[in-house]
Design a protein around this motif. Structure first.
Motif, PDB file in Angstrom:
ATOM      1  N   LEU A   1       0.857  -1.182   0.000  1.00  0.00           N
ATOM      2  CA  LEU A   1       0.000   0.000   0.000  1.00  0.00           C
ATOM      3  C   LEU A   1       0.894   1.233   0.000  1.00  0.00           C
ATOM      4  CD1 LEU A   1      -2.448  -1.111   2.845  1.00  0.00           C
ATOM      5  CD2 LEU A   1      -2.590  -1.611   0.404  1.00  0.00           C
TER       6      LEU A   1
ATOM      7  N   ALA B   1       1.301   5.332   0.431  1.00  0.00           N
ATOM      8  CA  ALA B   1       0.634   6.459   1.082  1.00  0.00           C
ATOM      9  C   ALA B   1       1.633   7.599   1.254  1.00  0.00           C
ATOM     10  CB  ALA B   1       0.079   6.049   2.430  1.00  0.00           C
TER      11      ALA B   1
ATOM     12  N   GLN C   1      -5.791   3.476   4.759  1.00  0.00           N
ATOM     13  CA  GLN C   1      -5.799   2.409   3.760  1.00  0.00           C
ATOM     14  C   GLN C   1      -5.806   1.034   4.419  1.00  0.00           C
ATOM     15  OE1 GLN C   1      -2.351   3.070   1.336  1.00  0.00           O
ATOM     16  NE2 GLN C   1      -3.364   4.576   0.027  1.00  0.00           N
TER      17      GLN C   1
ATOM     18  N   LEU D   1      -8.843  -1.038  -2.709  1.00  0.00           N
ATOM     19  CA  LEU D   1      -7.646  -0.193  -2.836  1.00  0.00           C
ATOM     20  C   LEU D   1      -7.049  -0.342  -4.232  1.00  0.00           C
ATOM     21  CD1 LEU D   1      -6.013  -0.948   0.612  1.00  0.00           C
ATOM     22  CD2 LEU D   1      -7.060   1.199  -0.089  1.00  0.00           C
TER      23      LEU D   1
END
Length: 113
Positions: free
Chosen positions: A39, A41, A50, A95
Motif C-alpha cells: 500500500l 501512502a 488504507q 484499494l
C-alpha cells in the motif's frame, strides 16, 4: 414381581465411531498461497486509513502479517487458491492503487525468513 424401570433420555446426541488411523496415510498440504500487497501512502494517516479499509473489507480475513516501511505498508494474505478471484476483485475494488506482488507458496516464504 420386579418393578419396571423407565429410561428417560434427554438431549441425546448420536454417537459416532472413529475409524482407526493407520500409519501409512499421507496427508497433503492445503492448496494455499501467499499474496504480498504493498500500500502506498503519502502520510502516516493515509497509510492507517488504507490499512483500516483493507482490514475491514471482506479480504481482511486473509491478512496474516503487516509491516510498515517508510511510506509503504506491506500486507501478506494467506488465501486458498480457489478464493483468488474473489480476493483480487475485492482488493482492487477496495484499494485500486495497491501494488500486488507475486504469488508464492507458504513454505517458500518461510524458507526465505
Amino acid at each position: 414381581m420386579m418393578p419396571t424401570a423407565q429410561l428417560q433420555v434427554i438431549n441425546a446426541t448420536p454417537v459416532t465411531t472413529r475409524q482407526p488411523q493407520s500409519n501409512n496415510v499421507l496427508t497433503f498440504p492445503s492448496h494455499r498461497v501467499l499474496l504480498p500487497v504493498t500500500l502506498l501512502a503519502d502520510t502516516e494517516e493515509e497509510s492507517r486509513s488504507q490499512l483500516g479499509a483493507l482490514l475491514h473489507s471482506p479480504s481482511g480475513v486473509y491478512v496474516t502479517r503487516t509491516e510498515r516501511s517508510r511510506s509503504r505498508t506491506h500486507v501478506w494474505f494467506d488465501i486458498a487458491r480457489d478464493d483468488m478471484p474473489f480476493m483480487l476483485h475485492t482488493l482492487i475494488t477496495t484499494l485500486p492503487e495497491a501494488i500486488i506482488g507475486a504469488v508464492t507458496h507458504p513454505a517458500a516464504s518461510k524458507e526465505g525468513h
